[in-house]
Design an enzyme around this catalytic site. Structure first.
Site, PDB file in Angstrom:
ATOM      1  N   THR A   1       0.841  -1.200   0.000  1.00 30.70           N
ATOM      2  CA  THR A   1       0.000   0.000   0.000  1.00 30.70           C
ATOM      3  C   THR A   1       0.873   1.245   0.000  1.00 30.70           C
ATOM      4  O   THR A   1       1.961   1.243   0.573  1.00 30.70           O
ATOM      5  CB  THR A   1      -0.852  -0.044   1.288  1.00 30.70           C
TER       6      THR A   1
ATOM      7  N   ARG B   1     -14.362  -6.709  -0.682  1.00 33.36           N
ATOM      8  CA  ARG B   1     -13.731  -6.393   0.613  1.00 33.36           C
ATOM      9  C   ARG B   1     -13.093  -4.991   0.550  1.00 33.36           C
ATOM     10  O   ARG B   1     -12.402  -4.655  -0.388  1.00 33.36           O
ATOM     11  CB  ARG B   1     -12.675  -7.442   0.938  1.00 33.36           C
ATOM     12  N   VAL B   2     -13.328  -4.201   1.563  1.00 37.16           N
ATOM     13  CA  VAL B   2     -12.736  -2.869   1.630  1.00 37.16           C
ATOM     14  C   VAL B   2     -11.926  -2.774   2.917  1.00 37.16           C
ATOM     15  O   VAL B   2     -12.410  -3.156   3.990  1.00 37.16           O
ATOM     16  CB  VAL B   2     -13.830  -1.773   1.600  1.00 37.16           C
ATOM     17  N   GLY B   3     -10.696  -2.289   2.798  1.00 34.56           N
ATOM     18  CA  GLY B   3      -9.834  -2.163   3.971  1.00 34.56           C
ATOM     19  C   GLY B   3      -9.894  -0.781   4.593  1.00 34.56           C
ATOM     20  O   GLY B   3     -10.863  -0.034   4.413  1.00 34.56           O
TER      21      GLY B   3
ATOM     22  N   THR C   1      -0.627   1.732   6.957  1.00 35.02           N
ATOM     23  CA  THR C   1      -0.558   0.512   6.159  1.00 35.02           C
ATOM     24  C   THR C   1      -0.471  -0.680   7.105  1.00 35.02           C
ATOM     25  O   THR C   1       0.088  -0.572   8.186  1.00 35.02           O
ATOM     26  CB  THR C   1       0.653   0.520   5.201  1.00 35.02           C
ATOM     27  N   GLY C   2      -1.028  -1.792   6.675  1.00 35.27           N
ATOM     28  CA  GLY C   2      -1.022  -2.972   7.532  1.00 35.27           C
ATOM     29  C   GLY C   2      -2.353  -3.690   7.413  1.00 35.27           C
ATOM     30  O   GLY C   2      -3.101  -3.458   6.458  1.00 35.27           O
TER      31      GLY C   2
ATOM     32  N   GLY D   1      -5.761  -4.147   7.384  1.00 36.04           N
ATOM     33  CA  GLY D   1      -6.777  -3.103   7.347  1.00 36.04           C
ATOM     34  C   GLY D   1      -7.902  -3.258   8.352  1.00 36.04           C
ATOM     35  O   GLY D   1      -8.382  -2.269   8.922  1.00 36.04           O
TER      36      GLY D   1
HETATM   37  N1  ASP Z   1      -4.128  -1.632   4.745  1.00 39.56           N
HETATM   38  C1  ASP Z   1      -4.320  -2.273   3.480  1.00 39.56           C
HETATM   39  C2  ASP Z   1      -5.655  -2.971   3.458  1.00 39.56           C
HETATM   40  O1  ASP Z   1      -5.977  -3.628   4.433  1.00 39.56           O
HETATM   41  C3  ASP Z   1      -3.271  -3.271   3.143  1.00 39.56           C
HETATM   42  C4  ASP Z   1      -1.844  -2.884   3.464  1.00 39.56           C
HETATM   43  O2  ASP Z   1      -1.578  -1.766   3.905  1.00 39.56           O
HETATM   44  O3  ASP Z   1      -0.953  -3.713   3.245  1.00 39.56           O
HETATM   45  O4  ASP Z   1      -6.346  -2.911   2.481  1.00 39.56           O
END
Ligand code: ASP
Length: 305
Positions: free
Chosen positions: A170, A198-200, A221-222, A224
């Site tokens: 991301t 799916r929505v993060g 980021t991470g 979600g």
């Molecule tokens: N945060 C993003 C999501 O969950 C994914 C990511 O940051 O790696 O869509």
């Protein structure tokens, strides 16, 4: 004083599985996004234009999980999420599950500036894009060989981190301009093998993105789902504004305590009203960079430089 920070995702990215050439390419990709955003600030442009410019470069770079080169859903398609927030007016715009918009951050900005809404999804967002003169692209434009391989690996049951064909994640940017305005933007393809629809956290204002003048701008980021449940980006700002925490304390608390307590990991970039940038992560690494008018100019991939 003006400053910008960017990220290209946090996650499991063991240094020994990334060739020196791959590391070099990631470095170069991050630096060019950082420079694109910084150039806007340097010529007196707004933090909103700076974060848009930086994120656009990362969306066009197939190394990162946003725009071209985004991860694939379990059906093998690409569905993109993005958001942007203006710290001066607290206006915000976001799009989710779009499949044909080359630069979702630009559409998020159009939603913010030319609609009465904050979040548009799917075909409604794309209809809005067309009405505002954006051209759409085929979903195949986003799809790369590496991401197809990654999907196959995940579906076969191995973790992506064991093979890492494309490590980038991301993307996001936060900036402070000469006028003291803060802005934040985040863009993503979400998670490999995600369910259709799916929505993060990335397009959720307060979770993946938040900005408020006089306080801070945040992009996350991470995992979600955890960032949504922790209302992570907003919590950082709230802690700075109302509990008097430093930006670093606020970011660390969210990542180590709130996100950690949910069994998740990730990273946050944030910038305060004086242009101090914090780039913190609990994952193995976070692709990141920051540059400011005091001369700081850094790009890094792993925990130790
Ligand atoms: N945060 C993003 C999501 O969950 C994914 C990511 O940051 O790696 O869509």
């Amino acid at each position: 004083m003006y400053a910008i920070a960017i990220h290209g995702g946090a996650g499991a990215m063991p240094r020994d599985r990334l060739s020196p050439e791959a590391q070099q390419r990631l470095h170069a990709g991050l630096q060019s996004a950082l420079d694109a955003g910084y150039a806007v600030l340097e010529r007196g442009g707004s933090s909103l234009d700076a974060v848009t410019a930086a994120v656009r470069v990362l969306e066009d770079d197939p190394q990162f999980n946003a725009g071209r080169g985004a991860v694939l859903t379990r059906g093998g398609t690409v569905e993109l999420d993005a958001s942007i927030m203006d710290g001066r007016s607290l206006r915000a715009g976001a799009v989710a599950s779009v499949r044909h918009v080359r630069n979702p951050v630009e559409l998020a900005r159009l939603v913010m500036e030319h609609s009465r809404h904050v979040l548009l999804v799917g075909s409604g967002a794309e209809e809005f894009a067309l009405e505002h003169g954006m051209s759409l692209v085929a979903n195949e434009y986003f799809r790369t060989e590496e991401r197809a391989r990654e999907l196959a690996i995940v579906r076969a049951g191995s973790r992506v981190s064991e093979l890492i064909p494309v490590p980038g994640g991301t993307v996001g940017a936060v900036a402070l301009d000469r006028d003291g305005n803060l802005a934040a933007a985040t863009s993503t393809g979400g998670m490999t093998n995600k369910r259709h629809g799916r929505v993060g956290d990335s397009p959720i204002i307060g979770a993946g993105t938040y900005a408020r003048n006089g306080v801070c701008a945040v992009s996350a980021t991470g995992h979600g789902e955890a960032f949504i449940r922790a209302v992570a980006a907003y919590h950082v700002c709230l802690s700075v504004e109302q509990r008097g925490l430093t930006l670093e304390q606020a970011v660390r608390e969210v990542l180590h305590e709130r996100i950690g307590a949910l069994g998740a990991r990730g990273g946050i970039i944030a910038i305060d009203a004086r242009g101090n940038a914090v780039l913190e992560f609990t994952a193995e690494g976070m692709f990141r960079g920051c540059r400011d008018s005091r001369g700081r100019n850094e790009v890094a991939l792993f925990r130790d430089p």
